[in-house]
Design a protein around this motif. Structure first.
Motif, PDB file in Angstrom:
ATOM      1  N   TYR A 177      -7.365 -12.002 -15.659  1.00  0.00           N
ATOM      2  CA  TYR A 177      -8.485 -11.850 -15.201  1.00  0.00           C
ATOM      3  C   TYR A 177      -8.656 -12.899 -13.799  1.00  0.00           C
ATOM      4  O   TYR A 177      -7.408 -13.562 -13.342  1.00  0.00           O
ATOM      5  N   GLY A 178      -9.711 -12.839 -13.005  1.00  0.00           N
ATOM      6  CA  GLY A 178      -9.859 -13.317 -11.810  1.00  0.00           C
ATOM      7  C   GLY A 178     -10.139 -12.235 -10.862  1.00  0.00           C
ATOM      8  O   GLY A 178     -10.841 -11.427 -11.114  1.00  0.00           O
ATOM      9  N   THR A 179      -9.631 -12.401  -9.656  1.00  0.00           N
ATOM     10  CA  THR A 179      -9.739 -11.092  -8.510  1.00  0.00           C
ATOM     11  C   THR A 179      -9.562  -9.887  -9.340  1.00  0.00           C
ATOM     12  O   THR A 179      -9.922  -8.724  -9.070  1.00  0.00           O
TER      13      THR A 179
ATOM     14  N   ASP B 138      -0.444 -18.048 -12.540  1.00  0.00           N
ATOM     15  CA  ASP B 138      -1.598 -18.150 -11.593  1.00  0.00           C
ATOM     16  C   ASP B 138      -0.834 -17.341 -10.465  1.00  0.00           C
ATOM     17  O   ASP B 138       0.168 -17.481  -9.728  1.00  0.00           O
ATOM     18  N   VAL B 139      -1.687 -16.195  -9.991  1.00  0.00           N
ATOM     19  CA  VAL B 139      -1.139 -15.358  -8.989  1.00  0.00           C
ATOM     20  C   VAL B 139      -1.860 -15.600  -7.818  1.00  0.00           C
ATOM     21  O   VAL B 139      -3.207 -15.318  -7.539  1.00  0.00           O
TER      22      VAL B 139
ATOM     23  N   ALA C  54      -7.497 -14.970  -2.879  1.00  0.00           N
ATOM     24  CA  ALA C  54      -7.664 -14.591  -4.021  1.00  0.00           C
ATOM     25  C   ALA C  54      -6.677 -15.108  -4.948  1.00  0.00           C
ATOM     26  O   ALA C  54      -5.545 -15.694  -4.548  1.00  0.00           O
ATOM     27  N   LEU C  55      -7.331 -15.277  -6.203  1.00  0.00           N
ATOM     28  CA  LEU C  55      -6.752 -15.927  -7.315  1.00  0.00           C
ATOM     29  C   LEU C  55      -6.764 -15.006  -8.748  1.00  0.00           C
ATOM     30  O   LEU C  55      -7.994 -14.674  -8.958  1.00  0.00           O
ATOM     31  N   SER C  56      -5.952 -14.800  -9.263  1.00  0.00           N
ATOM     32  CA  SER C  56      -5.845 -14.042 -10.747  1.00  0.00           C
ATOM     33  C   SER C  56      -4.808 -14.714 -11.310  1.00  0.00           C
ATOM     34  O   SER C  56      -3.845 -15.421 -11.023  1.00  0.00           O
TER      35      SER C  56
ATOM     36  N   GLN D 113      -3.273  -7.411  -6.012  1.00  0.00           N
ATOM     37  CA  GLN D 113      -4.018  -8.263  -5.452  1.00  0.00           C
ATOM     38  C   GLN D 113      -3.889  -8.192  -4.156  1.00  0.00           C
ATOM     39  O   GLN D 113      -4.476  -8.416  -3.207  1.00  0.00           O
ATOM     40  N   LEU D 114      -2.459  -8.136  -3.838  1.00  0.00           N
ATOM     41  CA  LEU D 114      -1.985  -8.107  -2.231  1.00  0.00           C
ATOM     42  C   LEU D 114      -2.697  -6.920  -1.453  1.00  0.00           C
ATOM     43  O   LEU D 114      -3.082  -7.139  -0.289  1.00  0.00           O
ATOM     44  N   LEU D 115      -2.555  -5.835  -2.129  1.00  0.00           N
ATOM     45  CA  LEU D 115      -3.185  -4.467  -1.434  1.00  0.00           C
ATOM     46  C   LEU D 115      -4.743  -4.732  -1.273  1.00  0.00           C
ATOM     47  O   LEU D 115      -5.196  -4.470  -0.323  1.00  0.00           O
ATOM     48  N   SER D 116      -5.419  -5.153  -2.306  1.00  0.00           N
ATOM     49  CA  SER D 116      -6.551  -5.205  -2.246  1.00  0.00           C
ATOM     50  C   SER D 116      -7.195  -6.463  -1.236  1.00  0.00           C
ATOM     51  O   SER D 116      -8.070  -6.207  -0.532  1.00  0.00           O
ATOM     52  N   LEU D 117      -6.458  -7.521  -1.480  1.00  0.00           N
ATOM     53  CA  LEU D 117      -6.684  -8.496  -0.393  1.00  0.00           C
ATOM     54  C   LEU D 117      -6.652  -8.248   1.107  1.00  0.00           C
ATOM     55  O   LEU D 117      -7.279  -8.450   2.010  1.00  0.00           O
ATOM     56  N   HIS D 118      -5.385  -7.612   1.555  1.00  0.00           N
ATOM     57  CA  HIS D 118      -5.350  -6.958   2.626  1.00  0.00           C
ATOM     58  C   HIS D 118      -6.553  -6.105   3.187  1.00  0.00           C
ATOM     59  O   HIS D 118      -7.260  -6.009   4.362  1.00  0.00           O
ATOM     60  N   ASP D 119      -6.610  -5.084   2.266  1.00  0.00           N
ATOM     61  CA  ASP D 119      -7.864  -4.178   2.665  1.00  0.00           C
ATOM     62  C   ASP D 119      -9.379  -4.806   3.138  1.00  0.00           C
ATOM     63  O   ASP D 119      -9.818  -4.663   3.811  1.00  0.00           O
TER      64      ASP D 119
END
Length: 579
Positions: A244-246, A329-330, A343-345, A360-366
């Motif tokens: 859960y989270g981002t 925690d990511v 971002a935090l998941s 999360q990495l790909l989504s945050l870069h986008d």
């Protein structure tokens, strides 16, 4: 409707939930423990006593967290309809929302009661042909039984007699009813990433989960907007989550019965994983979306974990309010020019750590770059955890360049590292922290020429002009790096092994041309740390000498300091040993 005694039982469960809320914070940090199946707190109505035409009522949530009533009439029982020894109850349901959208996805687990308040079962199936008020009910008698591993029934056939019965009692035709019933989906939805990007990840790595689909059926809410443990009640929303989270990965159904801290729901499997450890999540329903081509579906926000789902079985999921799964925690930060995003998941399963990291990495870069485009990036990751109870920290960073999609180029080294560690026996990750600094440059440095200093003069070495060295001596080299602003010379030295002999060669290569074989063969955290200590960054240059002998390979190397750009290319020359 339910009798007074049935309402009192439900109220008692709600009071127990609210009482637990005060003490829950003290135990949420503890790892979840498996618990045996809960004894039925509600009184289960025997399937053998069911008669056609029985009036029933139930509870489900259409908006928010409070259950609303619906009514219905039993049409019959399909013997072995769910599995051998597990019958299915067929009923026609009614409420303003059911009249609008039919039985919907996310209604799974909604408790259905007899007129005297006994728990008949949970709504779990809907007609296959399309929206309908006809529901398949899993008997509560068997919802907390741990059946042997039989495949969960996705579709249930309806014979001609039952099809005619359904047609006689509803506006569904016998032909439509004969298409059978399909298990209501509790869609394992992954929010926070675009569906095309998720598909791209799955094509590139087999370990990226094939379960779930990208979408917005579930999200995460925090603070005063979040659902609370007290909202996990009979007929209330019930979430089962992997993160859960981002990046939120989970599904929302309905609580069939809450008995003190024990919770049973769904009426069918989530992923049919048997003994498991998933987040037991309260949820807040936003609305029910109708679908003209099939069952409608619930859209909801998950709250924070309130307990642990410990069983994912044929007839439903079981868990307990209280201790929650250990969280990883990511956290991620990406900057691009003046833009910076965080971002935090929270991963609730070690098996999902790498998936959550990659998504999360790909989504945050986008969202930070706001385009699929070329560029360069300095990316890094810090991981903390324990290996056989001993704490460890791993730090790693590198530079990347892509002529097409810098967001995709930079993520795999970090995600693969998380995947390796998460699957090592005795390893428990605690935190995963990634950073990325992106720019538009696609410039690189290229290894264009290698020279060796001999008797005060620089000699170009290549396939025609061999390098010359003596065992134990230091070879003095320089490498011409061709770049966007002209050429530069990089000085290096490499020592010839004392046991050098036979056929040998000198190789100078850009870091982006190297491969860390030891890292991908590592089986322990110590071996990972040793492999990373010798890792060659993409912006470094490695000079190595190698000799092939009967007893194997003799090798020595040296690595430059990081350069301003990624280094590509390589040069090789034979190496003659003079004693």
């Amino acid at each position: 409707m339910k009798t007074k005694s049935a309402r009192s039982r439900g109220a008692a469960a709600i009071v127990a939930s609210m009482a637990l809320l005060g003490s829950g914070a003290a135990i949420t940090a503890s790892p979840a423990q498996s618990v045996p199946p809960a004894e039925d707190c509600a009184t289960a109505f025997p399937v053998a006593d069911i008669t056609d035409g029985m009036l029933v009522d139930g509870l489900t949530v259409t908006d928010g967290v409070d259950p609303e009533a619906f009514t219905g009439e039993v049409l019959g029982v399909l013997t072995d309809g769910i599995a051998p020894g597990v019958d299915m109850i067929i009923a026609d349901m009614e409420s303003s929302e059911i009249d609008r959208v039919g039985i919907w996805q996310g209604m799974s687990g909604s408790p259905v009661y007899t007129e005297d308040g006994q728990l008949l079962g949970a709504v779990a199936y809907g007609l296959s042909w399309g929206p309908s008020s006809v529901a398949g009910i899993t008997p509560y008698e068997q919802m907390d039984d741990y059946l042997p591993g039989q495949p969960a029934t996705a579709k249930v056939a309806i014979g001609a007699p039952m099809a005619r019965e359904i047609a006689a009692s509803t506006d569904v035709t016998a032909r439509q009813a004969s298409n059978g019933l399909t298990r209501l989906r509790v869609p394992m939805t992954i929010s926070g990433i675009d569906s095309a990007r998720l598909k791209q990840l799955r094509q590139d790595r087999k370990w990226i989960t094939r379960q779930g689909r990208a979408g917005s059926l579930v999200g995460s809410a925090a603070g005063s907007m979040a659902a609370e443990p007290a909202d996990v009640k009979d007929g209330g929303n019930l979430g089962a989550a992997i993160s859960y989270g981002t990046i939120t990965a989970g599904g929302v159904g309905t609580v069939t019965d809450r008995c003190a801290d024990d919770v049973v729901g769904f009426g069918h499997p989530m992923m049919f994983s048997g003994g498991t450890s998933l987040g037991l999540m309260p949820a807040d329903a936003l609305y029910i979306q109708e679908d003209s081509l099939g069952a409608g579906f619930k859209v909801a926000n998950l709250g924070e974990p309130a307990g642990t789902i410990t069983q994912d079985r044929l007839t439903g999921i079981t868990g307990a309010i209280g201790a929650t799964p250990a969280e990883v925690d990511v956290s991620s930060t990406v900057s691009y020019g003046s833009r910076e995003r965080d971002a935090l998941s929270h991963s609730l399963s070690q098996d999902w750590n790498a998936d959550v990291t990659a998504m999360q990495l790909l989504s945050l870069h986008d969202v930070t770059i706001d385009a699929i485009q070329p560029g360069s990036e300095v990316a890094g990751i810090t991981l903390t955890g324990t290996a056989d109870g001993q704490a460890f920290t791993i730090d790693w960073s590198d530079r990347f360049t892509s002529d097409y999609d810098i967001a995709y180029e930079s993520l795999w080294s970090m995600a693969d590292l998380v995947w390796m560690l998460s699957r090592m026996e005795g390893v428990q990750l605690a935190t995963i922290d990634t950073t990325g600094e992106v720019d538009d440059s696609t410039d690189t440095l290229r290894v264009a020429q290698v020279q060796q200093k001999r008797r005060g003069h620089w000699v170009t070495v290549n396939r025609r002009t061999p390098a010359i060295g003596s065992p134990g001596d230091l070879m003095t080299l320089r490498t011409r790096l061709a770049g966007p602003d002209g050429d530069t010379w990089l000085p290096q030295t490499v020592r010839v092994p004392r046991k050098a002999g036979g056929e040998g060669y000198l190789e100078v290569e850009g870091g982006s041309y190297t491969w860390n074989e030891g890292l991908y063969e590592a089986e322990t955290v110590t071996e990972v740390q040793e492999a990373l200590a010798s890792d060659v960054r993409n912006d470094e240059v490695r000079a190595s000498v190698t000799f092939w002998q009967r007893r194997g390979q003799v090798r020595a190397e040296s690595v430059s300091d990081p350069q301003a750009l990624v280094v590509v290319g390589q040069r090789r020359a034979p190496l003659i040993v003079r004693r």
